[in-house]
Write an enzyme that holds these catalytic residues in place. Sequence first.
Site, short mmCIF file in Angstrom:
data_model
loop_
_atom_site.label_atom_id
_atom_site.label_comp_id
_atom_site.label_asym_id
_atom_site.label_seq_id
_atom_site.Cartn_x
_atom_site.Cartn_y
_atom_site.Cartn_z
N CYS A 190 0.87 -1.03 0.02
CA CYS A 190 0.18 -0.03 -0.08
C CYS A 190 1.00 1.29 0.08
O CYS A 190 1.95 1.24 -0.57
CB CYS A 190 -0.92 0.01 1.22
SG CYS A 190 -0.16 -0.25 2.72
N THR A 191 0.59 2.39 0.66
CA THR A 191 1.51 3.38 0.71
C THR A 191 2.87 3.11 1.54
O THR A 191 3.94 3.41 1.07
CB THR A 191 0.69 4.77 1.36
OG1 THR A 191 -0.41 4.86 0.36
CG2 THR A 191 1.76 5.80 1.11
N LEU A 204 2.23 -1.46 5.15
CA LEU A 204 1.96 -1.82 6.37
C LEU A 204 0.38 -2.26 7.05
O LEU A 204 0.31 -3.36 7.12
CB LEU A 204 2.52 -0.72 7.43
CG LEU A 204 2.62 -1.27 9.09
CD1 LEU A 204 3.51 -2.53 9.07
CD2 LEU A 204 2.93 0.03 9.79
N ASN A 205 -0.41 -1.49 7.06
CA ASN A 205 -1.71 -1.56 7.44
C ASN A 205 -2.57 -2.23 6.47
O ASN A 205 -2.98 -3.39 6.89
CB ASN A 205 -2.17 -0.28 8.03
CG ASN A 205 -1.49 0.50 9.06
OD1 ASN A 205 -1.32 0.04 10.14
ND2 ASN A 205 -1.01 1.52 9.22
N ARG A 206 -2.86 -1.90 5.27
CA ARG A 206 -3.71 -2.19 4.38
C ARG A 206 -3.00 -3.72 4.12
O ARG A 206 -3.70 -4.31 3.55
CB ARG A 206 -4.03 -1.35 3.09
CG ARG A 206 -5.18 -0.35 3.58
CD ARG A 206 -5.11 0.74 2.25
NE ARG A 206 -3.84 1.63 2.57
CZ ARG A 206 -3.91 2.72 1.64
NH1 ARG A 206 -4.69 2.76 0.62
NH2 ARG A 206 -2.71 3.55 1.77
#
Length: 368
Positions: free
Chosen positions: A131-132, A135-137
């Site tokens: 993702c950007t 990490l999270n998505r």
Amino acid sequence: MSSAHKKGGIPDRWLDYQSVGKRLPGTRFIAFKVPLKSALNRNLSRCDVFGHWELLDTLKKENQELGLIIDLTFTTRYYKAEDVPESMHCVKIFTAGHEIPKDATILSFKRAVRQFLRENIDNDKLVGVHCTHGLNRTGYLICRYLIDVDGVDPLEAIELFNSSRGHVIERENYLNDLKSGPKRSNEGIEESELEPVRGTSTHRPVYWEENASSVDERPSFSHESLRNKRRKHRPSHTRHGGNSQFVGPSSGCAGLLPTPGGPALLPFPTGPGLLPLPAFSTARQPFNSYHWGSTSQPNYQWNEPSHYSRGGRGNSHSQHAFSSAPGPSQWTNDSGRYTCDAPQTWDGPKMRHQYRQNHRVNQYGYPA
């Protein structure tokens, strides 16, 4: 992140994260932050640059090969197919940040992974997910696949991802859904949905020209080529005081004068009864054959001796008034650099006018 990075298009907090993680043991997954196109990498220092070619270099050091990239960013401004090496395939799944991905998004991710595994069962190529920040998505969807499809315990899946990525999943809503949320359905997972797009880049981009190690890597644009183009298309006239004046080459065109009817050039008229060229001293500057004067002067007409002065606003010789101050008996041009050594052959404006009247030509170059 500083405002300079934001203005340069670098994602917020992008520099705070490690570029590439490690392969998740027992899986084909590897996570990394979004690779940036060359236009964005040029705004970074050398140690911070991270694009698809740097990604390949990192994996090559680990003896790993990347077969598919799944892009989970919610934009296309970070890179396009022309920025991706032709050895890579990409699948774009638009995934909004900060919120739990929808079931349709989760199913699209599962289908892309399953399709890749079916087509690459005979090799060990990896599935790269970003993702950007990678990490999270990225962490949520990889862990969701491990939990729903492979049956891995949620806590083990989270720990596996965190230890491999080098950063821990930060958003509590993602962690809570993975730990205690319901499993998502795998119905339709074997169906193909998104066709991977092959990259089209064939050469590593050069972020700074001094880094180019070969001619093939150097950019096609250079300041030298731009200067050559300007010389090639430079118009053959100069401007003096806002007025355009044609100035020809200083050699190779001796004996030519501009014609009154247009830009075409005719041979300088010769024969009996015609005025000879003014005699100039060889010690002075070379004479330009296109006009009686210097190319650096806006007005190249000959002036009368200094014992005359202008007595009106017109250009007619009849408007010149006699001055009591004595002057030389020679005619000179405005620059003062050329002096006629045979004044008896050049009587100023009247003779110039008479010469033009006697040698008029039409638009075809024949005597009028």
